[in-house]
Scaffold this active site. Structure first.
Site, PDB file in Angstrom:
ATOM      1  N   ASP A 201       4.355  95.890  19.326  1.00 21.15           N
ATOM      2  CA  ASP A 201       3.826  95.950  17.961  1.00 21.15           C
ATOM      3  C   ASP A 201       2.340  96.287  17.979  1.00 21.15           C
ATOM      4  O   ASP A 201       1.560  95.645  18.697  1.00 21.15           O
ATOM      5  CB  ASP A 201       4.021  94.599  17.253  1.00 21.15           C
TER       6      ASP A 201
ATOM      7  N   GLY B 169       9.791  93.569  18.116  1.00 17.81           N
ATOM      8  CA  GLY B 169      11.167  94.067  18.150  1.00 17.81           C
ATOM      9  C   GLY B 169      12.051  92.942  17.647  1.00 17.81           C
ATOM     10  O   GLY B 169      11.905  91.792  18.065  1.00 17.81           O
TER      11      GLY B 169
ATOM     12  N   GLY C  49      15.125  92.176  18.101  1.00 16.02           N
ATOM     13  CA  GLY C  49      15.953  91.522  19.107  1.00 16.02           C
ATOM     14  C   GLY C  49      15.148  90.515  19.914  1.00 16.02           C
ATOM     15  O   GLY C  49      15.490  89.332  20.010  1.00 16.02           O
ATOM     16  N   ALA C  50      14.042  91.003  20.489  1.00 16.91           N
ATOM     17  CA  ALA C  50      13.221  90.136  21.337  1.00 16.91           C
ATOM     18  C   ALA C  50      12.624  88.994  20.522  1.00 16.91           C
ATOM     19  O   ALA C  50      12.545  87.851  20.997  1.00 16.91           O
ATOM     20  CB  ALA C  50      12.115  90.951  21.996  1.00 16.91           C
ATOM     21  N   ASN C  51      12.214  89.264  19.294  1.00 15.52           N
ATOM     22  CA  ASN C  51      11.657  88.189  18.460  1.00 15.52           C
ATOM     23  C   ASN C  51      12.678  87.072  18.269  1.00 15.52           C
ATOM     24  O   ASN C  51      12.365  85.883  18.381  1.00 15.52           O
ATOM     25  CB  ASN C  51      11.255  88.726  17.079  1.00 15.52           C
TER      26      ASN C  51
ATOM     27  N   GLU D  34      18.272  97.933  15.755  1.00 13.42           N
ATOM     28  CA  GLU D  34      17.184  98.750  16.291  1.00 13.42           C
ATOM     29  C   GLU D  34      17.602  99.497  17.565  1.00 13.42           C
ATOM     30  O   GLU D  34      16.823 100.272  18.094  1.00 13.42           O
ATOM     31  CB  GLU D  34      15.924  97.903  16.533  1.00 13.42           C
TER      32      GLU D  34
ATOM     33  N   ASP E 263       1.062  86.366   7.145  1.00 15.54           N
ATOM     34  CA  ASP E 263       1.693  87.528   7.766  1.00 15.54           C
ATOM     35  C   ASP E 263       3.198  87.264   7.832  1.00 15.54           C
ATOM     36  O   ASP E 263       3.647  86.409   8.585  1.00 15.54           O
ATOM     37  CB  ASP E 263       1.108  87.718   9.175  1.00 15.54           C
TER      38      ASP E 263
ATOM     39  N   ASP F 144      13.129  87.272  11.723  1.00 12.95           N
ATOM     40  CA  ASP F 144      13.540  87.052  13.116  1.00 12.95           C
ATOM     41  C   ASP F 144      13.419  85.574  13.495  1.00 12.95           C
ATOM     42  O   ASP F 144      14.261  85.049  14.243  1.00 12.95           O
ATOM     43  CB  ASP F 144      12.683  87.900  14.062  1.00 12.95           C
TER      44      ASP F 144
ATOM     45  N   SER G 213       3.441  83.862  16.493  1.00  7.60           N
ATOM     46  CA  SER G 213       3.336  82.950  15.344  1.00  7.60           C
ATOM     47  C   SER G 213       4.518  81.981  15.252  1.00  7.60           C
ATOM     48  O   SER G 213       4.550  81.114  14.379  1.00  7.60           O
ATOM     49  CB  SER G 213       3.241  83.749  14.041  1.00  7.60           C
TER      50      SER G 213
END
Ligand code: RIB
Ligand code: NA
Length: 309
Positions: free
Chosen positions: A14, A40, A42-44, A141, A250, A256, A297
Site C-alpha cells: 500500500d 491487500g 487477503g493479507a489484511n 483481488e 482512516d 478486512d 492499525s
C-alpha cells in the site's frame, strides 16, 4: 502443525497519501503525509485473524523485487509461514495507490501484477495444509477462478468457507453464491451483484434476501456506520446488528479487520452465535478506523477487552 485459518488471496504494497480532500480529475493537490504499508485484502484479513491469536496460513504470490522481499520479511517477522507465498520474476509485486482524505474516506487503485499469476496449481500445492484448517477466506483481488477453485477444494475437505466479494466486481461466477458457507458483501458489492439500490437499511434487507435467493447459505451485508445485516437459508428473517459510532481517522482496511475477526470467531469459537461474532467483529473493525494504515492499525489481542473472547 494444526492450522486455524487459510487465506488464498492478495498481498499488496500500500502506497498511502493523506490529504485534506480527494483530488478532482486533472487536478494536482498537496498532501500532508505519505506512508507505505503492508496491505491487500487477503493479507489484511490473514493478519487480523493472526493478531487475535489464530494460526493462519497465507497462499499468495509477490514479485522478486524490493516490495516482494519486504513483504516476505514482514510475514517472517510475525512468525507466519511463507511457504506458499511464492516470489515470481515474471511480474511485480501488487501495489495499491491509496488516497485518504481528512474525513477518513479512501480511494484506491490496485495494480495486481504478481497476483494474476497465482494459479490453481499453486493452491493445490497447499492442499495438505488446507485440509487441516478450520476456515478458508477468499476475496476477489486474485483471479476469480482461482478463488473459486480454492473454496471448492476447501469444501471437499470439510473446511468452512467465507467469501468476501471485495473489491466489487460484476460478472462473478454464480457458483460463488453456493460454494461458501458465509457470503459477506458491502453495500457497493451488493448493489453490483443484485442490481438493486442499497442506500438504506430497508434496501439492504431486500438485497440480503436477493442474495439468499441466489443460493447463499448465510449472507452478511456490511453497511459502514449503519452496522451489518445478516440472514441464513434456515432463518431468513434479516437481523440488523448496529454499531456504536466512532470518529474515523482512516477507514482503509476496516472491512478486512471485520472479515479477519469474523473468521477468527468462526474458527476458534465455533459455538458463538453468528450475531455475537458479528457484534465483536464490528467492534474490532471500529477500533481499526481510529488509527491510520491497514494492518498496522489492527489491534492485537492484548489490546482488546476480555469480553471479546
Ligand atoms: O481493503 C483494503 C485494502 O484494499 C488495502 O490494503 C489495499 O491493498 C486494497 O487492496
Ligand atoms: Na485504519
Amino acid at each position: 502443525e494444526k492450522l486455524d485459518i487459510v487465506v488464498v488471496g492478495s498481498c499488496i504494497m500500500d502506497l498511502i497519501s493523506y490529504s485534506e480532500r480527494q483530488p478532482k480529475p486533472g487536478e494536482t493537490i498537496k498532501g500532508s503525509k505519505f506512508m507505505t504499508g503492508f496491505g491487500g485484502k487477503g493479507a489484511n484479513q490473514c493478519f487480523m485473524a493472526a493478531k487475535l491469536g489464530a494460526k493462519c496460513l497465507m497462499v499468495s504470490k509477490v514479485g522478486k523485487d524490493d516490495f516482494g522481499n519486504s513483504y516476505i520479511r514482514n510475514y517472517q517477522e510475525h512468525g507466519m509461514s511463507t511457504e506458499y507465498v511464492q516470489q515470481t520474476s515474471e511480474a511485480s509485486t501488487a501495489i495499491a495507490a491509496i488516497t485518504v482524505s481528512q474525513d477518513g474516506q479512501n480511494c484506491i487503485i490496485i495494480v495486481t501484477g504478481a497476483l494474476d499469476l497465482l494459479s490453481e496449481s499453486d493452491v493445490l500445492q497447499a492442499e495438505s495444509c488446507i485440509k487441516n484448517c478450520k476456515v478458508m477466506l477468499c476475496q476477489l483481488e486474485i483471479d476469480q477462478n482461482v478463488s473459486l477453485f480454492a473454496m471448492k477444494l476447501a469444501k471437499k475437505h470439510g473446511v468452512k468457507t467465507i467469501f468476501n466479494s471485495a473489491p466489487a466486481q460484476c460478472n462473478i461466477n454464480p457458483e460463488f453464491f453456493t460454494v461458501c458457507d458465509i457470503f459477506c458483501a458491502n453495500e457497493t458489492e451488493a448493489e453490483i451483484l443484485t442490481g438493486l439500490s442499497v442506500k438504506s437499511l430497508e434496501e439492504g434487507k431486500i438485497a440480503v434476501k436477493a442474495l439468499l435467493d441466489q443460493g447463499c447459505n448465510t449472507v452478511i451485508l456490511t453497511l459502514g456506520e449503519q452496522g451489518s445485516l445478516f440472514a441464513t437459508k434456515d432463518s431468513p428473517t434479516v437481523v440488523h446488528v448496529p454499531i456504536t459510532k466512532v470518529k474515523a481517522v482512516d477507514t482503509t482496511g476496516a472491512g478486512d479487520a471485520y472479515l479477519g475477526s469474523l473468521a477468527y470467531y468462526i474458527a476458534l469459537m465455533p459455538e458463538l452465535p453468528l450475531l455475537e461474532a458479528i457484534k465483536r467483529a464490528s467492534a474490532i473493525a471500529g477500533l481499526s478506523v481510529q488509527s491510520p494504515g491497514t494492518q498496522s492499525s489492527f489491534p492485537k489481542r492484548e489490546q482488546l477487552p476480555n469480553n471479546l473472547f
